[in-house]
Enzyme design. Structure first.
Site, PDB file in Angstrom:
ATOM      1  N   GLU A   1       0.808  -1.321  -0.276  1.00 19.70           N
ATOM      2  CA  GLU A   1       0.100   0.050  -0.063  1.00 19.70           C
ATOM      3  C   GLU A   1       0.812   1.288  -0.003  1.00 19.70           C
ATOM      4  OE1 GLU A   1      -2.769   0.382   3.210  1.00 19.70           O
ATOM      5  OE2 GLU A   1      -3.764   2.034   2.217  1.00 19.70           O
TER       6      GLU A   1
ATOM      7  N   CYS B   1      -6.499   1.110   2.880  1.00 19.80           N
ATOM      8  CA  CYS B   1      -7.623   1.922   2.746  1.00 19.80           C
ATOM      9  C   CYS B   1      -7.501   3.102   1.494  1.00 19.80           C
ATOM     10  CB  CYS B   1      -7.307   2.982   4.073  1.00 19.80           C
ATOM     11  SG  CYS B   1      -7.819   1.977   5.517  1.00 19.80           S
TER      12      CYS B   1
ATOM     13  N   ASN C   1     -12.157  -3.425   0.658  1.00 16.24           N
ATOM     14  CA  ASN C   1     -11.034  -3.630   1.573  1.00 16.24           C
ATOM     15  C   ASN C   1     -11.641  -3.217   2.785  1.00 16.24           C
ATOM     16  OD1 ASN C   1      -8.305  -3.595   2.862  1.00 16.24           O
ATOM     17  ND2 ASN C   1      -8.891  -1.381   3.185  1.00 16.24           N
ATOM     18  N   GLU C   2     -11.680  -3.696   4.142  1.00 18.26           N
ATOM     19  CA  GLU C   2     -12.248  -3.617   5.164  1.00 18.26           C
ATOM     20  C   GLU C   2     -13.633  -2.767   5.171  1.00 18.26           C
ATOM     21  OE1 GLU C   2      -9.554  -1.843   7.934  1.00 18.26           O
ATOM     22  OE2 GLU C   2      -8.476  -3.365   8.104  1.00 18.26           O
TER      23      GLU C   2
HETATM   24  O1  AHR Z   1      -2.202  -1.342   6.858  1.00 21.22           O
HETATM   25  C1  AHR Z   1      -2.583  -0.093   7.215  1.00 21.22           C
HETATM   26  C2  AHR Z   1      -4.056  -0.194   7.110  1.00 21.22           C
HETATM   27  O2  AHR Z   1      -4.589  -0.823   7.812  1.00 21.22           O
HETATM   28  C3  AHR Z   1      -4.788  -0.688   5.773  1.00 21.22           C
HETATM   29  O3  AHR Z   1      -4.956   0.459   4.800  1.00 21.22           O
HETATM   30  C4  AHR Z   1      -6.014  -0.868   6.361  1.00 21.22           C
HETATM   31  O4  AHR Z   1      -6.625  -1.594   5.362  1.00 21.22           O
HETATM   32  C5  AHR Z   1      -6.114  -1.407   7.591  1.00 21.22           C
HETATM   33  O5  AHR Z   1      -7.030  -0.702   8.533  1.00 21.22           O
END
Ligand code: AHR
Length: 659
Positions: free
Chosen positions: A46, A245, A376-377
């Protein structure tokens, strides 16, 4: 009692008042429990902590296209010959919405040093002696007569390398690219780039860029080789990208859109990185996503390091911790189409629309995408509703693509239970679980997957890391205590490779001066990088993954915390080895006999790779990058038995050839 006198009562021993245990562990190489997927241990990428821009993406100029919210952020005017209006930020929004801004410079300086601009780089520029640097710029000459003098200088102003460039006149006043290269005469972690205007004339400048030549595979405009090498060394089974995120974005307008990250870099639409503002305690106002590292480069990186690509796409939902915007269901079409088009971009032949784009970018062969993540999440019924739209369309057109769905932010609780039940009912191919928890949680949950349904959805532990303090605490450390807890937990994942098909630590990279989130697997500054103890745990699991899980037990039970031991065993049918991974999570040495049963042949000597810190607080650093790193030594077998003293707080990987 006399010092050194040993009393052994069955398995408990006392030496000079210190107790230690005598353990017997049985490995049955012919009791194969399941296959280990080639994807088992992978990486999660990321653009957080300056992971991409200012990190692995080797561009040294910050705000090269003047598109930051403050257009001259990172730039400074130099010399005392600038008059009001000599440097203007112009905007061609109507003509070029992706990259509207540029600078318009009127030069009237008789010599170098009177009018110039300086770029500070990302926390400075890391420059290496003897390495070549490529300077390039897009320009439009409005009135000929300007020369550009380029000086790379150290923190004291000493010149490290220079070049000059006389922009050629062009009749139509079209934008042109010009480049020049030079070699640095010294190493400097905090260099700056000066561009001095000389002569009388007017010029527009955009995409002012400086790249080292020694990028990964020497690709122009490529990636930092030391950072990619760290990834390659992990031999990852997959690479998940681009997050995290940033996939979701603070709002839908700033979600990650892969189509805006491909094609010529000057046409990629920069956005503010959501980590720029996410944490008030770690503001990073100069953090943007230029997308110089975009989806084509991610696929190429995956191919380079032998990892399966796993792109994660926005599910029509912005980050639920931020705006929580969702796209109305009757407007979800373009989001789903992006997913279908991505599969065509990765796999389509060169006569398809998106396959042609891939070929034009230099990769006519398909990237062989096999799996895709949606969301994602994300959580709640709003996620499920959107997932169904994606699933229906993707499975109809590409039934072989495996889909990976989020189970939310936490490994338990109402949100997790709701999604876990629902996704299993949907017969999800893969469910992505995340856990950022304290080391104790990892030790206590080594059996997490023991009772997961073997015939149901497979598990992708998509983000996990032990937190020495607590999630998002700035005090979290990548210390040995966290690494050994992860190792213990990972033996549980390996034992359950029948259901756990993929796992990746998160986040991956952090710049020591530009991070927002800790802990992280690999830390860097402008010139150096090092793997944390957690990195070496990942590396040992991944490098010695094996092909099949076999039985390993103590008193006929799986080893998942009894007497503070955690273990897994595998055979590798390619290298003909038995591989035993064992964590001793106690402060006591454990004298252990490993009996390796069921092998037709066993070598008389094996190897033991030991990873341990001097203390649970031990960390690696730029100055001492391998304080906690593996050490390998030979070990002798007596027939099928190996007697090994498992050191306190240690992780051992034992390998014995079965040839
Ligand atoms: O790894 C950091 C963050 O943690 C990521 O962006 C997210 O998916 C999680 O909350």
């Amino acid at each position: 009692m006399k010092k050194g006198f040993i009393i052994c009562i069955i398995t408990a021993c006392i030496i000079a008042g210190n107790s230690y245990a005598q353990q017997s562990i049985v490995v049955k190489v012919d009791a194969v429990k399941s296959k280990i997927q080639p994807t088992m241990w992978g990486i999660f990428f990321e653009d957080i902590n300056l992971g991409a821009d200012g990190g692995i993406y080797a561009e040294l100029v910050k705000n090269r296209s003047f598109e930051f919210a403050t257009p001259l952020m990172g730039w400074k005017l130099q010399g005392n010959n600038f008059k009001e209006g000599d440097l203007l930020v112009q905007n061609r929004q109507e003509l070029n919405a992706a990259n509207p801004r540029y600078i318009h410079v009127t030069s009237h300086s008789s010599a170098k040093g009177q009018q110039g601009i300086t770029n500070e780089g990302f926390r400075g520029m890391g420059i290496k002696k003897g390495v070549g640097y490529d300077f390039s710029v897009l320009y439009r000459l409005q009135k000929p007569g300007v020369k550009l003098n380029i000086d790379l200088v150290d923190s004291t102003g000493k010149v490290l390398g220079s070049a000059s460039l006389i922009p050629a006149a062009n009749q139509n006043k079209d934008w042109k690219k010009q480049s020049v290269s030079f070699t640095a005469n010294a190493t400097e972690p905090k260099a700056r780039l000066n561009i001095w205007f000389e002569g009388t004339g007017v010029i527009d400048l955009d995409m002012i860029s400086l790249f080292p030549k020694d990028t990964w595979k020497n690709r122009p405009g490529g990636m930092r080789a030391d950072m990619v090498q760290k990834l390659a060394d992990l031999k990852p089974g997959f690479i998940r990208f681009p997050g995290g995120c940033i996939v979701e974005g603070r709002d839908l307008a700033n979600r990650y859109q892969w189509k805006k990250t491909i094609g010529p870099v000057e046409e990629r639409h920069l956005i503010m990185n959501r980590w720029n503002t996410e944490f008030a305690h770690r503001p990073t106002p100069d953090y943007y996503q230029t997308f110089g590292l975009g989806f084509f480069e991610y696929f190429q990186l995956a191919e380079d390091i032998g990892a399966e690509p796993l792109p994660i796409l926005n599910a029509g939902m912005a980050c639920q911790f931020n705006t929580a915007e969702v796209v109305p269901m009757d407007e979800i079409g373009p989001y789903v189409q992006d997913a279908l088009d991505l599969i065509e971009f990765a796999n389509g032949n060169t006569s398809t629309k998106w396959g042609k784009v891939r070929a034009r970018m230099g990769h006519p062969a398909p990237f062989n995408l096999k799996m895709l993540g949606v969301g994602n999440e994300n959580w709640g019924p709003q996620y499920v509703e959107r997932l169904q739209a994606f699933t229906k369309a993707i499975k109809a057109k590409y039934p072989d693509i495996k889909l990976d769905y989020s189970s939310g932010t936490d490994p338990n609780g109402d949100r997790f239970d709701y999604l876990n039940n629902y996704l299993r009912k949907m017969k999800a191919d893969v469910i992505d679980e995340h856990y950022y928890r304290r080391p104790e949680w990892f030790l206590a949950n080594a059996k997490r997957y023991d009772n997961y349904d073997r015939n149901g959805s497979k598990i992708f532990a998509g983000e996990y890391a032990a937190q020495s303090d607590h999630t998002v605490s700035v005090n979290n450390k990548n210390n040995w205590e966290t690494a050994i807890a992860e190792a213990a937990f990972m033996t549980g994942m390996e034992r359950n490779a029948a259901v756990v098909h993929m796992a990746s630590y998160a986040p991956l990279f952090a710049h020591i001066e530009g991070w927002q989130w800790t802990p992280d697997l690999i830390w860097v500054d402008n010139l150096r990088s090092y793997g944390t103890p957690n990195y070496y745990v990942q590396k040992l699991f991944s490098n010695y993954k094996g092909t099949d899980v076999v039985s390993i037990s103590m008193s006929n039970e799986e080893i998942a915390g009894q007497d503070s031991l955690y273990a897994s065993a595998a055979i590798d049918k390619k290298s003909n080895e038995v591989i035993i991974k064992v964590v001793n999570a106690s402060d006591k040495q454990k004298n252990t006999t490993f009996s390796i049963e069921g092998a037709e042949k066993l070598a008389g000597q094996g190897s033991l790779t030991l990873l341990k810190g001097d203390s649970l607080q031990a960390v690696n650093s730029l100055e001492n990058p391998t304080a906690v790193s593996p050490v390998t030594k030979p070990v002798e077998l007596k027939g099928k038995n190996l007697n090994i003293s498992l050191e306190p707080y240690s992780f051992s990987v034992i390998r014995v050839s079965t040839k």
